[in-house]
Design an enzyme around this catalytic site. Structure first.
Site, mmCIF file in Angstrom:
data_model
loop_
_atom_site.group_PDB
_atom_site.id
_atom_site.type_symbol
_atom_site.label_atom_id
_atom_site.label_comp_id
_atom_site.label_asym_id
_atom_site.label_seq_id
_atom_site.Cartn_x
_atom_site.Cartn_y
_atom_site.Cartn_z
ATOM 1 N N HIS A 30 0.817 -1.221 0.000
ATOM 2 C CA HIS A 30 0.000 0.000 0.000
ATOM 3 C C HIS A 30 0.846 1.266 0.000
ATOM 4 O O HIS A 30 0.359 2.340 0.330
ATOM 5 C CB HIS A 30 -0.960 -0.010 1.194
ATOM 6 C CG HIS A 30 -1.990 -1.102 1.108
ATOM 7 N ND1 HIS A 30 -2.510 -1.753 2.203
ATOM 8 C CD2 HIS A 30 -2.582 -1.677 0.031
ATOM 9 C CE1 HIS A 30 -3.387 -2.667 1.808
ATOM 10 N NE2 HIS A 30 -3.442 -2.646 0.496
ATOM 11 N N CYS B 163 4.307 13.027 -6.741
ATOM 12 C CA CYS B 163 3.554 13.912 -7.631
ATOM 13 C C CYS B 163 2.673 13.058 -8.540
ATOM 14 O O CYS B 163 3.143 12.093 -9.147
ATOM 15 C CB CYS B 163 4.496 14.772 -8.459
ATOM 16 S SG CYS B 163 3.619 15.731 -9.721
HETATM 17 ZN ZN LIG Z 1 5.406 16.840 -10.647
#
Ligand SMILES: [Zn+2]
Length: 246
Positions: free
Chosen positions: A113, A121
């Site tokens: 997980h 990002c």
């Molecule tokens: Zn980024």
């Protein structure tokens, strides 16, 4: 006389970290599943679609104590088994990084997980320490964007609505097939595909040991079912796997 050293796979769930003060968040009866508003904060679709959800999610991470938690006797016992020379692989449903903090080499820990210790990002996949993102939140950024591409940042954990990493899952399946001993510890074995790994291991001839306070759907398949508290039961079990004379 040579002693054989069987490959030991340890599937660890939320119960392994409760002694470290980390509650079960994501299990079938976990905190998030019982609180629909909290669940939204960790559900990919809501998170990506709503800046207010992200703002609340960052505040939740800021207040969360997971990053301050310390490994407990169970984590230390696993690391000790590895140091004894027994080949050990950890497959964990936990995101707290406590196996590694206890001394397990990171390359021998598969985090199904993901990890709460990093951010990632959603645009360019840049990663960094969660502390860095939280420091920006502390400094007043409600929803800190990626410094590389401006994209939306999130915890490097697998949110509800996200797929598990197929590479990690493939490695977990391979280890489950190859191991001689498979211990499922502190997991209710109710969430697929992680739970199915216990079945894969048993199908391939591994000795299946389940250490969990509550019954699991795989108890009938297990060679051993242990209901005692993990903090005492696991260290005793793992010491038994260290070959004598080592
Ligand atoms: Zn980024």
């Amino acid at each position: 006389m040579t002693t054989s050293k069987p490959l030991v796979a340890i599937l660890s769930g939320a119960g392994v970290s409760t002694d470290s003060g980390i509650p079960d968040y994501r299990g079938p009866n976990g905190l998030w599943r019982r609180d629909p508003e909290a669940e939204k904060l960790v559900t990919y679709e809501y998170y990506m679609g709503d800046p207010e959800i992200r703002r609340r999610s960052w505040q939740m991470r800021r207040k969360n104590r997971t990053l301050e938690a310390e490994p407990n006797a169970a984590h230390r016992a696993v690391a000790e088994l590895e140091r004894s020379g027994v080949p050990v692989r950890v497959i964990t449903q936990n995101v707290d990084g406590l196996h590694q903090l206890a001394g397990m080499p990171a390359r021998k820990v598969l985090e199904l997980h993901g990890s709460a210790r990093s951010y990632v990002c959603t645009g360019c996949r840049a990663r960094g320490p969660m502390e860095d993102a939280l420091a920006r939140v502390e400094a007043g950024e409600d929803d800190p964007p990626c410094l590389e591409c401006g994209g939306i940042l999130k915890s490097a954990t697998v949110m509800f609505g996200e797929r598990l990493d197929p590479v990690v899952l493939g490695e977990a399946a391979a280890i489950s097939k190859a191991c001689q001993v498979f211990l499922a510890v502190g997991t209710s074995l109710q969430v697929q595909p992680a739970a199915g790994l216990a079945g894969v291991a048993a199908d391939h001839g591994a000795r299946l040991v389940i250490v969990n306070a509550e019954p699991t759907p795989y108890d009938d398949l297990a060679d051993d079912v242990v209901r005692e508290p993990i903090g005492t039961a696991l260290p005793a079990l793992l010491r038994g796997l260290i070959p004598e004379g080592d």
